[in-house]
Structures are given as structure tokens and as C-alpha cells.
Design a protein around this motif. Structure first.
Motif, PDB file in Angstrom:
ATOM      1  N   UNK A  42      -8.299   7.504   0.499  1.00  0.00           N
ATOM      2  CA  UNK A  42      -7.086   7.357   1.309  1.00  0.00           C
ATOM      3  C   UNK A  42      -6.686   5.889   1.429  1.00  0.00           C
ATOM      4  N   UNK A  43      -7.672   5.011   1.490  1.00  0.00           N
ATOM      5  CA  UNK A  43      -7.376   3.582   1.513  1.00  0.00           C
ATOM      6  C   UNK A  43      -7.225   2.974   2.903  1.00  0.00           C
ATOM      7  N   UNK A  44      -7.713   3.645   3.918  1.00  0.00           N
ATOM      8  CA  UNK A  44      -7.697   3.092   5.273  1.00  0.00           C
ATOM      9  C   UNK A  44      -9.105   2.637   5.634  1.00  0.00           C
ATOM     10  N   UNK A  45      -9.232   1.589   6.435  1.00  0.00           N
ATOM     11  CA  UNK A  45     -10.568   1.120   6.814  1.00  0.00           C
ATOM     12  C   UNK A  45     -11.314   2.158   7.660  1.00  0.00           C
TER      13      UNK A  45
ATOM     14  N   UNK B  37       0.840  -1.181   0.000  1.00  0.00           N
ATOM     15  CA  UNK B  37       0.000   0.000   0.000  1.00  0.00           C
ATOM     16  C   UNK B  37       0.883   1.241   0.000  1.00  0.00           C
ATOM     17  N   UNK B  38       0.477   2.235  -0.789  1.00  0.00           N
ATOM     18  CA  UNK B  38       1.143   3.538  -0.782  1.00  0.00           C
ATOM     19  C   UNK B  38       0.100   4.588  -1.099  1.00  0.00           C
ATOM     20  N   UNK B  39       0.016   5.596  -0.251  1.00  0.00           N
ATOM     21  CA  UNK B  39      -0.882   6.713  -0.499  1.00  0.00           C
ATOM     22  C   UNK B  39      -0.164   7.999  -0.136  1.00  0.00           C
ATOM     23  N   UNK B  40      -0.064   8.895  -1.099  1.00  0.00           N
ATOM     24  CA  UNK B  40       0.514  10.219  -0.875  1.00  0.00           C
ATOM     25  C   UNK B  40      -0.623  11.228  -0.854  1.00  0.00           C
ATOM     26  N   UNK B  41      -0.706  11.986   0.239  1.00  0.00           N
ATOM     27  CA  UNK B  41      -1.824  12.902   0.456  1.00  0.00           C
ATOM     28  C   UNK B  41      -1.289  14.309   0.692  1.00  0.00           C
ATOM     29  N   UNK B  42      -1.851  15.268  -0.018  1.00  0.00           N
ATOM     30  CA  UNK B  42      -1.610  16.673   0.285  1.00  0.00           C
ATOM     31  C   UNK B  42      -2.868  17.188   0.959  1.00  0.00           C
TER      32      UNK B  42
ATOM     33  N   UNK C 153       2.750   4.279   3.698  1.00  0.00           N
ATOM     34  CA  UNK C 153       3.206   3.155   2.885  1.00  0.00           C
ATOM     35  C   UNK C 153       3.446   1.926   3.743  1.00  0.00           C
ATOM     36  N   UNK C 154       3.317   0.779   3.116  1.00  0.00           N
ATOM     37  CA  UNK C 154       3.692  -0.470   3.775  1.00  0.00           C
ATOM     38  C   UNK C 154       5.196  -0.714   3.631  1.00  0.00           C
ATOM     39  N   UNK C 155       5.846   0.060   2.791  1.00  0.00           N
ATOM     40  CA  UNK C 155       7.300  -0.020   2.579  1.00  0.00           C
ATOM     41  C   UNK C 155       7.973   1.210   3.179  1.00  0.00           C
TER      42      UNK C 155
ATOM     43  N   UNK D  19       1.340   0.583   9.240  1.00  0.00           N
ATOM     44  CA  UNK D  19       1.948   1.254   8.089  1.00  0.00           C
ATOM     45  C   UNK D  19       2.970   2.280   8.554  1.00  0.00           C
ATOM     46  N   UNK D  20       3.804   2.695   7.635  1.00  0.00           N
ATOM     47  CA  UNK D  20       4.785   3.734   7.923  1.00  0.00           C
ATOM     48  C   UNK D  20       4.251   5.067   7.416  1.00  0.00           C
TER      49      UNK D  20
END
Length: 190
Positions: A152-155, A1-6, A55-57, A31-32
């Protein structure tokens, strides 16, 4: 998972509270995160902006490169448009539909809508109206967050638990107002 949010808006609208909630939710999912904030003249109604990377990475930088933000989440429509160069081609803008007019040369509504019409994924939510209608005026920011959960992709339940933790020191009434706000925002997309 990767999400970049402004996250963007005007000082006092609660942008940094949204960042705190999202960050807490991401960490609780294992996640980080990396975050960079710009406060500007926030005490005088100036621009407030935060880069939030999830991100998960491993994340190497706290700044989001041009054309790579997955989500622009804004409590002010013109501020959302300010960051369009950072939006990925398939990225989402989720913004308040009502402007916070704090400058004399603020663009008219038709000009804002013309710019939004050029973009692929835009959701505009009348967060101020929903907040007023439900007597939770101080929770307009959390209404916007609710409307952005899927992007955002979070539950949902994870974000709701974070709302409860973040507002715990303010008492049960504030927690419940913000949980209501989150639900109302989430339901605007259903």
C-alpha cells in the motif's frame, strides 16, 4: 505517491473497516483519497468491494480503471480473482488463503491455485488461522491489512495510529487486539 487499491471479500469480513483504516492513515499523511463501495448482498454473505484511491495529487475519479490497480486486497481468494482484470501488470494481490465457501459451485483449491500461479505478485496469508491461534478471531481483516502495508505504501506507524483512532470507541482491549493483528500480519512478510 499514487496507490489504487481494490478491497474485496464477503459481507461481514470487515472489508469496509480496512478501507476506513487505510483512508484515515492516508489523510493523516496529508494525502488525498477517493472511495467507491459496492455492498451488494453483503448481509447474506455476498460480494463486498471497495475502490480506494490514494494520491499526493488531485484524484479525478473514485473508480479504478481496468489494468491499473496497484493492490487487490481480499479476504476471500475467489473474490480476489474476480478483480484480476483491474490489476496493473506489476500489481499485487494480497489475499486470505482460506476460502469462504458460500456458493454450491465454489472452485476447488487446485483451480484457485492454478489461477494465482498465472499472476506475478501474489501473497496468500492464513489470516483465519493466525487469528484463531492468537485468540483474535474478529481481527482477521486487520491481519490481512498488516500483510499489505508495504504494498500500500503507507508507514506502519501511521497505519497503527489509525487502528488506534478507528477502534477508540470500542475500548482499549479491542484496540490492542487489532494492533496485535496488524503486527502479526506485517510480520508475515518479514
Amino acid at each position: 505517491m499514487k496507490t489504487d487499491i481494490i478491497l474485496s471479500g464477503v459481507g461481514g469480513q470487515g472489508i469496509l473497516s480496512i478501507a476506513t483504516i487505510i483512508g484515515d492513515a492516508a489523510l493523516s499523511e496529508g494525502l488525498q483519497i477517493k472511495q467507491a463501495e459496492v455492498h451488494g448482498m453483503s448481509q447474506r454473505g455476498g460480494d463486498v468491494q471497495s475502490n480506494l484511491r490514494i494520491s499526493s495529487e488531485a484524484i479525478k475519479s473514485d473508480l479504478i480503471p481496468l489494468a491499473s490497480a496497484d493492490v487487490i486486497l481480499s479476504l476471500e481468494p475467489m473474490e480476489a480473482l474476480r478483480y484480476v482484470p483491474y490489476l496493473a501488470p506489476e500489481g499485487w494481490i494480497i489475499t486470505s488463503s482460506k476460502p469462504f465457501i458460500n456458493i454450491p459451485a465454489y472452485p476447488d483449491e487446485a483451480a484457485l491455485q492454478a489461477e494465482f500461479a498465472k499472476l506475478k505478485h501474489v501473497v496468500q496469508i492464513d489470516v483465519e488461522g493466525i487469528a484463531a491461534e492468537n485468540k483474535i478471531n474478529k481481527s482477521a481483516n486487520v491481519i490481512l491489512l498488516g500483510g499489505a502495508i508495504d504494498a500500500i505504501g503507507l508507514p506502519y506507524d501511521t497505519v497503527a495510529a489509525s487502528v488506534r483512532r478507528i477502534f477508540a470507541a470500542k475500548g482499549e482491549k479491542v484496540i490492542e487486539q487489532n494492533l496485535t493483528a496488524l503486527r502479526l500480519g506485517y510480520e508475515t512478510k518479514k
